[in-house]
Motif scaffolding. Structure first.
Motif, PDB file in Angstrom:
ATOM      1  N   ALA C 308       0.842  -1.190   0.000  1.00  0.00           N
ATOM      2  CA  ALA C 308       0.000   0.000   0.000  1.00  0.00           C
ATOM      3  C   ALA C 308       0.879   1.242   0.000  1.00  0.00           C
ATOM      4  O   ALA C 308       1.830   1.340   0.788  1.00  0.00           O
ATOM      5  N   LEU C 309       0.550   2.186  -0.896  1.00  0.00           N
ATOM      6  CA  LEU C 309       1.373   3.386  -1.048  1.00  0.00           C
ATOM      7  C   LEU C 309       0.520   4.637  -0.935  1.00  0.00           C
ATOM      8  O   LEU C 309      -0.655   4.626  -1.317  1.00  0.00           O
ATOM      9  N   ASP C 310       1.154   5.703  -0.451  1.00  0.00           N
ATOM     10  CA  ASP C 310       0.425   6.975  -0.478  1.00  0.00           C
ATOM     11  C   ASP C 310       0.738   7.695  -1.799  1.00  0.00           C
ATOM     12  O   ASP C 310       1.476   7.165  -2.641  1.00  0.00           O
ATOM     13  N   ALA C 311       0.210   8.869  -1.958  1.00  0.00           N
ATOM     14  CA  ALA C 311       0.331   9.553  -3.244  1.00  0.00           C
ATOM     15  C   ALA C 311       1.765   9.979  -3.543  1.00  0.00           C
ATOM     16  O   ALA C 311       2.128  10.201  -4.694  1.00  0.00           O
ATOM     17  N   ASP C 312       2.595  10.059  -2.495  1.00  0.00           N
ATOM     18  CA  ASP C 312       3.995  10.463  -2.702  1.00  0.00           C
ATOM     19  C   ASP C 312       4.937   9.277  -2.892  1.00  0.00           C
ATOM     20  O   ASP C 312       6.146   9.462  -2.968  1.00  0.00           O
ATOM     21  N   GLY C 313       4.408   8.085  -2.875  1.00  0.00           N
ATOM     22  CA  GLY C 313       5.282   6.925  -3.014  1.00  0.00           C
ATOM     23  C   GLY C 313       5.852   6.441  -1.698  1.00  0.00           C
ATOM     24  O   GLY C 313       6.816   5.666  -1.682  1.00  0.00           O
ATOM     25  N   LYS C 314       5.274   6.872  -0.588  1.00  0.00           N
ATOM     26  CA  LYS C 314       5.709   6.324   0.710  1.00  0.00           C
ATOM     27  C   LYS C 314       4.911   5.049   0.972  1.00  0.00           C
ATOM     28  O   LYS C 314       3.702   4.987   0.718  1.00  0.00           O
ATOM     29  N   ILE C 315       5.624   4.060   1.501  1.00  0.00           N
ATOM     30  CA  ILE C 315       4.962   2.789   1.780  1.00  0.00           C
ATOM     31  C   ILE C 315       4.140   2.901   3.051  1.00  0.00           C
ATOM     32  O   ILE C 315       4.630   3.354   4.095  1.00  0.00           O
ATOM     33  N   LEU C 316       2.858   2.482   2.955  1.00  0.00           N
ATOM     34  CA  LEU C 316       1.965   2.535   4.116  1.00  0.00           C
ATOM     35  C   LEU C 316       1.808   1.182   4.790  1.00  0.00           C
ATOM     36  O   LEU C 316       1.530   1.100   5.990  1.00  0.00           O
ATOM     37  N   GLY C 317       1.958   0.135   4.027  1.00  0.00           N
ATOM     38  CA  GLY C 317       1.767  -1.183   4.621  1.00  0.00           C
ATOM     39  C   GLY C 317       2.102  -2.286   3.633  1.00  0.00           C
ATOM     40  O   GLY C 317       2.137  -2.061   2.419  1.00  0.00           O
ATOM     41  N   LEU C 318       2.377  -3.466   4.177  1.00  0.00           N
ATOM     42  CA  LEU C 318       2.727  -4.616   3.348  1.00  0.00           C
ATOM     43  C   LEU C 318       1.996  -5.842   3.874  1.00  0.00           C
ATOM     44  O   LEU C 318       2.002  -6.115   5.082  1.00  0.00           O
ATOM     45  N   LYS C 319       1.380  -6.542   2.943  1.00  0.00           N
ATOM     46  CA  LYS C 319       0.640  -7.747   3.302  1.00  0.00           C
ATOM     47  C   LYS C 319       1.203  -8.896   2.482  1.00  0.00           C
ATOM     48  O   LYS C 319       1.377  -8.759   1.262  1.00  0.00           O
ATOM     49  N   VAL C 320       1.507  -9.997   3.147  1.00  0.00           N
ATOM     50  CA  VAL C 320       2.140 -11.123   2.451  1.00  0.00           C
ATOM     51  C   VAL C 320       1.450 -12.423   2.828  1.00  0.00           C
ATOM     52  O   VAL C 320       1.141 -12.669   4.005  1.00  0.00           O
ATOM     53  N   HIS C 321       1.210 -13.231   1.811  1.00  0.00           N
ATOM     54  CA  HIS C 321       0.678 -14.570   2.042  1.00  0.00           C
ATOM     55  C   HIS C 321       1.646 -15.544   1.375  1.00  0.00           C
ATOM     56  O   HIS C 321       1.921 -15.429   0.186  1.00  0.00           O
ATOM     57  N   LEU C 345      11.708 -10.466   8.308  1.00  0.00           N
ATOM     58  CA  LEU C 345      12.625  -9.675   7.474  1.00  0.00           C
ATOM     59  C   LEU C 345      11.890  -8.831   6.443  1.00  0.00           C
ATOM     60  O   LEU C 345      12.517  -8.161   5.624  1.00  0.00           O
ATOM     61  N   LEU C 346      10.553  -8.863   6.500  1.00  0.00           N
ATOM     62  CA  LEU C 346       9.796  -8.235   5.420  1.00  0.00           C
ATOM     63  C   LEU C 346       9.806  -6.711   5.473  1.00  0.00           C
ATOM     64  O   LEU C 346       9.376  -6.058   4.526  1.00  0.00           O
ATOM     65  N   ALA C 347      10.298  -6.132   6.557  1.00  0.00           N
ATOM     66  CA  ALA C 347      10.465  -4.679   6.564  1.00  0.00           C
ATOM     67  C   ALA C 347      11.658  -4.283   5.710  1.00  0.00           C
ATOM     68  O   ALA C 347      11.705  -3.176   5.168  1.00  0.00           O
ATOM     69  N   GLY C 348      12.619  -5.192   5.588  1.00  0.00           N
ATOM     70  CA  GLY C 348      13.804  -4.873   4.803  1.00  0.00           C
ATOM     71  C   GLY C 348      14.473  -3.615   5.323  1.00  0.00           C
ATOM     72  O   GLY C 348      14.601  -3.427   6.540  1.00  0.00           O
ATOM     73  N   VAL C 349      14.852  -2.737   4.421  1.00  0.00           N
ATOM     74  CA  VAL C 349      15.546  -1.502   4.815  1.00  0.00           C
ATOM     75  C   VAL C 349      14.597  -0.310   4.790  1.00  0.00           C
ATOM     76  O   VAL C 349      15.025   0.838   4.725  1.00  0.00           O
ATOM     77  N   TYR C 350      13.296  -0.616   4.865  1.00  0.00           N
ATOM     78  CA  TYR C 350      12.294   0.427   4.656  1.00  0.00           C
ATOM     79  C   TYR C 350      11.480   0.717   5.922  1.00  0.00           C
ATOM     80  O   TYR C 350      11.378  -0.133   6.808  1.00  0.00           O
ATOM     81  N   THR C 351      10.872   1.901   5.906  1.00  0.00           N
ATOM     82  CA  THR C 351      10.130   2.359   7.087  1.00  0.00           C
ATOM     83  C   THR C 351       8.672   1.888   7.078  1.00  0.00           C
ATOM     84  O   THR C 351       7.816   2.510   7.707  1.00  0.00           O
ATOM     85  N   ARG C 403      13.265   3.680  -3.594  1.00  0.00           N
ATOM     86  CA  ARG C 403      13.906   3.005  -2.462  1.00  0.00           C
ATOM     87  C   ARG C 403      14.414   4.044  -1.445  1.00  0.00           C
ATOM     88  O   ARG C 403      14.170   3.935  -0.248  1.00  0.00           O
ATOM     89  N   ARG C 404      15.141   5.022  -1.986  1.00  0.00           N
ATOM     90  CA  ARG C 404      15.737   6.027  -1.109  1.00  0.00           C
ATOM     91  C   ARG C 404      14.654   6.721  -0.267  1.00  0.00           C
ATOM     92  O   ARG C 404      14.830   6.971   0.916  1.00  0.00           O
ATOM     93  N   LYS C 405      13.525   6.971  -0.902  1.00  0.00           N
ATOM     94  CA  LYS C 405      12.428   7.670  -0.236  1.00  0.00           C
ATOM     95  C   LYS C 405      11.919   6.877   0.974  1.00  0.00           C
ATOM     96  O   LYS C 405      11.434   7.443   1.947  1.00  0.00           O
ATOM     97  N   ASN C 406      12.029   5.560   0.875  1.00  0.00           N
ATOM     98  CA  ASN C 406      11.469   4.717   1.931  1.00  0.00           C
ATOM     99  C   ASN C 406      12.526   4.126   2.882  1.00  0.00           C
ATOM    100  O   ASN C 406      12.193   3.346   3.768  1.00  0.00           O
ATOM    101  N   ASN C 427      23.507   1.986   7.480  1.00  0.00           N
ATOM    102  CA  ASN C 427      23.431   3.221   6.708  1.00  0.00           C
ATOM    103  C   ASN C 427      23.195   2.814   5.262  1.00  0.00           C
ATOM    104  O   ASN C 427      24.128   2.566   4.503  1.00  0.00           O
ATOM    105  N   TYR C 428      21.909   2.693   4.926  1.00  0.00           N
ATOM    106  CA  TYR C 428      21.544   2.156   3.618  1.00  0.00           C
ATOM    107  C   TYR C 428      21.809   3.158   2.507  1.00  0.00           C
ATOM    108  O   TYR C 428      21.986   2.778   1.356  1.00  0.00           O
ATOM    109  N   PHE C 429      21.832   4.426   2.858  1.00  0.00           N
ATOM    110  CA  PHE C 429      22.138   5.460   1.867  1.00  0.00           C
ATOM    111  C   PHE C 429      23.600   5.328   1.420  1.00  0.00           C
ATOM    112  O   PHE C 429      23.916   5.465   0.244  1.00  0.00           O
ATOM    113  N   ALA C 430      24.450   5.061   2.387  1.00  0.00           N
ATOM    114  CA  ALA C 430      25.885   4.998   2.073  1.00  0.00           C
ATOM    115  C   ALA C 430      26.195   3.814   1.167  1.00  0.00           C
ATOM    116  O   ALA C 430      26.954   3.937   0.194  1.00  0.00           O
TER     117      ALA C 430
END
Lengths: 265, 167, 794
Positions: C308-321, C345-351, C403-406, C427-430
């Motif tokens: 699920a994403l908002d209008a700016d491309g930020k992740i709002l939620g993840l559902k996995v089966h 591990l499903l959050a990965g490097v994201y918020t 990716r960077r955004k999240n 430091n995922y940016f680095a």
């Protein structure tokens, strides 16, 4: 593997005698196909007759317009033979692509020809070059010799002694290897020479190596990669498995034919 | 039982074997030369590669009786009697071209044959293709390819030593 | 005298101590060992995926030359089944189905390769000859060969105790919060994928030698294991009922494991048990074809994800089966792989603020599935990193910017994810920036154009990943169902003249511990590397340790050694204080030298060790003689290596063949002890990841026969399938272990598969390709290209 008796004759006559005396005996030269099969217990020969001590089966020579390759000639020797490189560079190059280094250091042309594995390289080349297979008792043209998957014109106990290959004007080879086994998945050998324009195909056919006659006709009219580019092979004639469907192999034959012609120059 | 006489690492042996005994079984079980390994049963992995008359062959795909009179070299026979390693062995260490070590003996034997059969040197692609008969699951081959290139340079006199450039 | 050369310590690319024996053919792998009077075992295996055993007639086999004994399941009745080390609970709190895993089949076989009988004979060939003389009357049953087949109504049942072939139905995360997040979403992106089943194929086939001493009643098992103590515990306590003191397990040189040699396998119990029956040592060595049908396989997930994403491309939620294939029986750690090593591990490097995942584990008539290099984390990373690319494409945002955004911000650590884990550092940016630079991401379009001019399709793909390793805090994993603690042990034995023997519970099967662990000691105690010996792999020599897997050896085993060295230094200071007539508080220690602070009075470690073992002038009333310390270390958290992998591929559209052109890895593995070894570990892991992405696949047919059952059909990566792998590291230190290390064994296999597939999809973008399943074989690609051409023509 199951145990067996082992014989190492030093003449063709002795080898023929041993094989004639025991229909369940198997001849071995390099053993690159036979030994893996024996290890998996797919074969249960009573005896193994090792041909490697027969000096008369060795050597490569040119006789006029023909290259004569002794049956015991190893793939590495074919790949590096000055005679073959000069006369049929495509055949030398093809030999340099058979299996891996260790197969090329042991495997022989005679063994490969006698076994006629559908994904072996030589049968397509010999079909395309119009070669003649000499045995301990007769000469057989490649068209008659190769009779489908693992099937040849050889009688039980008959030994391939040499392969006679007319020197072509042009010849080329290209193949796609099976990603896992690295045997040919689709290989095409094209040649224009004394036997006319001929195209041999390995790896792809549902019934072993074969000649692609439509491609031969097209190349006879116009020797260029474009000539074969639009020729579609019939998937019904092709083999399909987890590595590729019959349709894919049919397509690969066309691609490899184009490349083989390009390689031939 | 059949008998076979062969030279292994410079020593002549006469051994009784079954006809079905493979060269690798003779080496490992009769001569206790366990550096030659068996990693597959379909002649693909190359862990068993040895030299016969200088050519690399798979010791799992040749009967011991086919080796009558043959001159075999195994990984145990590569170093000099004083322990000095063959340049290929040294290069594998210098370039970290081995991890678990299981494929290593076969890989080294194949690599030496590969270099010997290319007296003019090898490109990276030629080395990669030349290793078609050897599988390694640990290294990703990256360092094996580098080691072979470096050893080839030393074996063929283009370079005097194996040492890697400073990191 | 101990003088450490500075280049031997932490951070030096020391050439490996173990290499000399491997390079000269003197390694001692299990099959290289021959015990006096040794016999050989052949295991007869089921040719059927599912069958009832009506009868077994061993009469003819017993009469064959050289045969000493033939055993079947009936002979081993009363012996425990192979135990499972992890219990997962269903959504409703009930425990998972845990059917018995018999050592030899009892009445039924459940996969091709299931052991049915064992022949013990004088030679291997005789044992096999006799094996073929055993007559088994099977009643073949319909098989549940795939998860699809297994989950259909009325499907054949693999186990009576697992209705519907369900092992468990598990979940994690806040479903209500997720639903709320999805209700607010601007866009929801869906994605389905299969994580292909793999065969580990360590180059050394598994082997085991069982030996029984009738006089002492002692058993010894030599086995190809990553964790001999775990095998001793499982086999001794649960299967054969042998007290630890009477059972020694030796894992000598082991030729690669990648997870497949963690587990307790039937053959280990068989040779150990049978050696007491025939009163002679028994060796069993797998043939490769046998490995394919008896080593635990890896991966094999089918997943559906929604982002699920908002209008700016930020992740709002993840559902996995996810459906996870367990195979026919539960291998030692199988249940935890698709749960605690995956969904967490499903959050990965994201918020991602909310995640909900449900996982059904399914029994099928196939070889058991368990951890394979990365285990769970590659499956999570692949799902997530493919989903990121798919989502970026769907919302029209650049995949790197998306990716960077999240990314989790650099200042957000420690960072608590919604799926239980708390990341300590990163430091995922680095790592992203370094990888983009190293791979010349900006210059790619020019390379694509150049390739196009040659008729080739070039693509580039990225994966920004994270993993949890250094397993694991015992209390945490215990609360999650682990039936073992996951600490590690280290003993530092300083000998009288100052050389050191280290006993470690970790096991080296390619990782180079004999070098890296010695570097830790050299660096801290100032002992030359040549005088440090690492001992591992023998329960008779080493205290109870948990072995090597999950990139834990340095983070957990190294930390145990660090603690043991703390104790050595503390004791050394007391001895030094006595010898130098100073107070303990005034004694400092640095790399082998004890010094009275602010003076030039010093004692070397050798002075101290000599005094400790020759305690003439020694405070014997206060301090015990000797200088040997053991420490157990239980980690406070997992470690979280992460980084960025970039793959560049070129496709021949005529054949569909994908060629690796370049691969760039920039990984944060924490402090690097030996850069050369880290690079090698990453390169090897990447090769396995590329293998998964492009080449490897274990394929069963509908009858449960493994079609890719040998190296003739299972594509092992060869040298010419791969390209150079450029490896760099960017370090943020682990904050909770004393070494600051995170682990490097698995990152390559975890980060690389999605980078490769993302590159393949990128190369095929003109064909309208949204996704291609692994492995991206030539035939599969050609189908796409060919289909695309047809579409273009229509």
């Amino acid at each position: 593997m199951y145990d067996f008796a082992y014989h190492k004759p030093s003449s063709v006559a002795d080898a023929v005698k041993l094989l004639a005396a025991d229909p369940d005996a198997r001849a071995i030269s390099g053993g690159m196909t036979l030994l893996p099969a024996l290890k998996l217990r797919l074969n249960k020969p009573t005896a193994v007759v090792d041909l490697s001590g027969i000096a008369e089966l060795r050597g490569v020579k040119r006789e006029g317009g023909t290259i004569v390759v002794g049956a015991l000639t190893k793939h590495y020797e074919v790949a590096t033979s000055a005679e073959i490189k000069a006369a049929i560079p495509a055949l030398a190059w093809m030999a340099s692509t058979i299996g891996d280094t260790q197969v090329r250091n042991r495997g022989t042309m005679g063994g490969s020809v006698a076994n006629n594995d559908p994904s072996a390289d030589y049968p397509a080349a010999l079909l395309a070059l119009g070669a003649t297979i000499q045995t301990d008792k007769r000469k057989i043209g490649a068209d008659d010799f190769f009779q489908g998957m693992f099937a040849t014109a050889l009688d039980t106990g008959e030994i391939v002694t040499a392969i006679h290959i007319p020197v072509p004007e042009k010849a080329g080879y290209a193949k796609m290897k099976n990603p896992a086994s690295r045997y040919s998945m689709a290989g095409v050998f094209v040649a224009r020479g004394p036997a006319g324009v001929r195209v041999g195909v390995n790896g792809a056919g549902a019934n072993g190596a074969f000649r692609a006659t439509a491609m031969e006709a097209a190349l006879a009219a116009n020797w260029s990669p474009d000539a074969v580019a639009s020729i579609k092979m019939d998937p019904a004639m092709m083999n399909g498995d987890i590595h590729g469907s019959a349709e894919y192999r049919a397509h690969l034959v066309t691609v490899m034919a184009k490349r083989a012609v390009a390689n031939a120059g | 039982m059949p008998q076979v006489t062969l030279t292994v690492n410079g020593t002549k042996h006469t051994v009784e074997v079954e006809a079905r005994t493979l060269l690798v079984e003779l080496l490992r079980e009769k001569l206790r030369l366990t550096g030659t390994h068996v990693g597959c049963d379909t002649s693909q992995c190359g862990a068993c590669v040895v030299h016969m008359g200088g050519d690399s062959i798979k010791a799992c795909t040749i009967l011991a009786v086919q080796c009558e009179g043959a001159d075999i070299t195994t990984i145990e026979g590569l170093a000099k009697p004083d322990g000095t390693l063959h340049p290929m062995q040294e290069a594998f260490r210098e370039y970290h071209a081995l991890q678990c070590g299981f494929c290593t003996p076969g890989m080294v034997m194949s690599a030496i044959d590969l270099v010997n059969k290319h007296p003019g040197g090898l490109s990276e692609q030629e080395i990669r293709e030349g290793l078609e008969g050897n599988l390694c699951r640990c290294t990703g081959y990256h360092n094996i390819v580098k080691a072979i290139a470096a050893a080839a340079d030393v074996m063929q006199g283009r370079r005097s030593e194996l040492a890697r450039a400073a990191e | 005298m101990n003088v450490v050369a500075p280049f031997e310590g932490i951070g030096a690319s020391v050439r490996r101590k173990e290499d000399l024996r491997f390079l000269s053919g003197r390694g001692q792998y299990t099959d290289d060992i021959n015990r006096p009077g040794q016999t050989h075992a052949f295991i007869l295996r089921s040719p059927h995926a599912h069958a009832e055993i009506r009868s077994i007639d061993v009469t003819a086999a017993k009469a064959m030359p050289g045969v000493l004994a033939v055993f079947t399941g009936a002979d081993m009745a009363g012996i425990g089944g192979l135990p499972c080390g992890w219990q997962i609970h269903n959504k409703d709190g009930s425990p998972m189905a845990e059917p018995k895993h018999p050592v030899l089949a009892e009445g039924k076989v459940r996969h091709v390769g299931d052991p049915v009988a064992v022949v013990v004979a004088e030679t291997k060939a005789q044992a096999r000859d006799a094996g073929e003389a055993i007559v088994v009357d099977y009643n073949p049953l319909p098989a549940a060969a795939t998860m699809d087949q297994a989950l259909k109504a009325g499907a054949p049942q693999v186990h009576e105790g697992a209705p519907g072939n369900l092992c468990y139905d598990w979940h994690i995360g806040d479903k209500a919060a997720l639903d709320a997040a999805f209700a607010k979403a601007h866009k929801v992106v869906s994605f389905e994928t299969t994580n292909n089943r793999l065969v580990p194929n360590a180059m050394e086939p598994r082997a085991a030698i069982g030996e029984f001493d009738p006089q002492s009643g002692d058993y010894t098992l030599y086995t190809t294991s990553q964790n001999p103590h775990v095998i001793r515990l499982l086999m001794g306590a649960f299967v054969l009922n042998i007290p630890e003191a009477k059972l020694r397990v030796v894992a000598p040189d082991v030729g690669g494991g990648f997870g497949s040699k963690i587990y307790h396998y039937a053959e280990e119990a068989i040779v150990t048990w049978a050696s007491a029956r025939v009163k002679r040592p028994i060796k069993w060595t797998a043939e490769r074809t046998e490995s394919f049908m008896s080593d635990a396989h890896g991966r094999d997930h089918v997943s559906r994800a929604e982002l699920a994403l908002d209008a700016d491309g930020k992740i709002l939620g993840l559902k996995v089966h996810t459906l996870a294939n367990m195979g026919a029986y539960l291998s030692t750690f199988a249940p935890c792989v698709p749960t605690y090593l995956y969904a967490t591990l499903l959050a990965g490097v994201y918020t991602t603020p909310v995640i909900y995942a449900e996982v059904k584990a399914v029994f099928t008539n196939t070889v058991p599935v368990d951890a394979y290099r990365g285990a769970g984390r590659p499956e999570a990373t692949y799902l997530l990193e493919r989903l990121m690319d798919v989502a970026a494409a769907e919302i029209g945002m650049d995949r790197v910017e998306f990716r960077r955004k999240n990314f989790i911000p650099v200042d957000a650590f420690p960072y608590q994810t919604p799926v239980a884990l708390q990341y300590d550092s990163g430091n995922y940016f680095a790592t992203l920036d370094a990888a983009l630079q190293a791979a010349d991401w900006k210059g790619f379009e020019a390379r694509r154009a150049a390739a196009k001019a040659k008729g080739k399709l070039r693509g580039i793909g990225i994966s920004t990943y994270l993993e949890a390793c250094g397993i694991a805090p015992s209390a945490v994993v215990g609360s999650l169902g682990a039936r073992a603690g996951l600490y590690e042990v280290g003993t530092i034995r300083v000998h009288p003249t100052g050389s050191v023997t280290v006993l470690t519970g970790t096991h080296s099967h390619g990782q180079g511990h004999e070098t890296t662990l010695a570097q830790l000691v050299a660096d801290r105690l100032g002992v030359p590397l040549a005088n440090i010996d690492i001992v591992h792999g023998d329960t008779a020599k080493v205290p109870f340790g948990m072995g090597t897997y999950g990139s834990r050896s340095l983070a957990v085993g190294g930390s145990a050694m660090f603690k043991a060295m703390d104790k050595i230094i503390a004791k050394g200071k007391r001895i030094a204080a006595h010898l130098m007539e100073a107070s303990v508080e005034d004694v400092e220690f640095d790399r082998g030298t004890f010094r009275v602070a602010g003076t030039d009075k010093t004692k070397s470690l050798t002075d101290i060790s000599l005094a400790a073992y020759v305690p003439h002038n020694y405070p014997i009333e206060e301090i015990e003689p000797g200088l040997e310390e053991t420490a157990f270390y239980d980690p406070k958290n997992f470690t979280y290596p992460g980084g960025c992998h970039i793959a560049e591929v070129e496709i021949d559209p005529d054949t569909g063949k994908v060629s690796m052109v370049n691969f760039t890895a920039v990984d944060d593995v924490g402090r690097v002890i030996n850069p050369m070894i880290v690079e090698g570990q990453v390169q090897g892991g990447v090769a396995q990841g590329i293998g998964q992405a492009l080449l490897e696949s274990a394929i069963y047919d509908a009858q449960g026969q493994l079609i890719s059952g040998s190296m003739m059909d299972y594509t092992m990566p060869r040298a010419d399938d791969l390209a150079p792998v450029s490896v760099a590291t960017h370090t943020t230190l682990c904050t909770h272990n004393p070494l600051g290390v995170k682990g490097c064994g698995e990152v390559g296999a975890i980060g690389s598969p999605p980078a490769v597939i993302n590159a393949v999809v990128d190369a095929l973008k003109d064909y309208g390709v949204r996704h291609i399943e692994m492995p991206a074989t030539p035939a599969k690609i050609w189908n796409i290209v060919n289909g695309g051409r047809k579409m273009a023509a229509e």
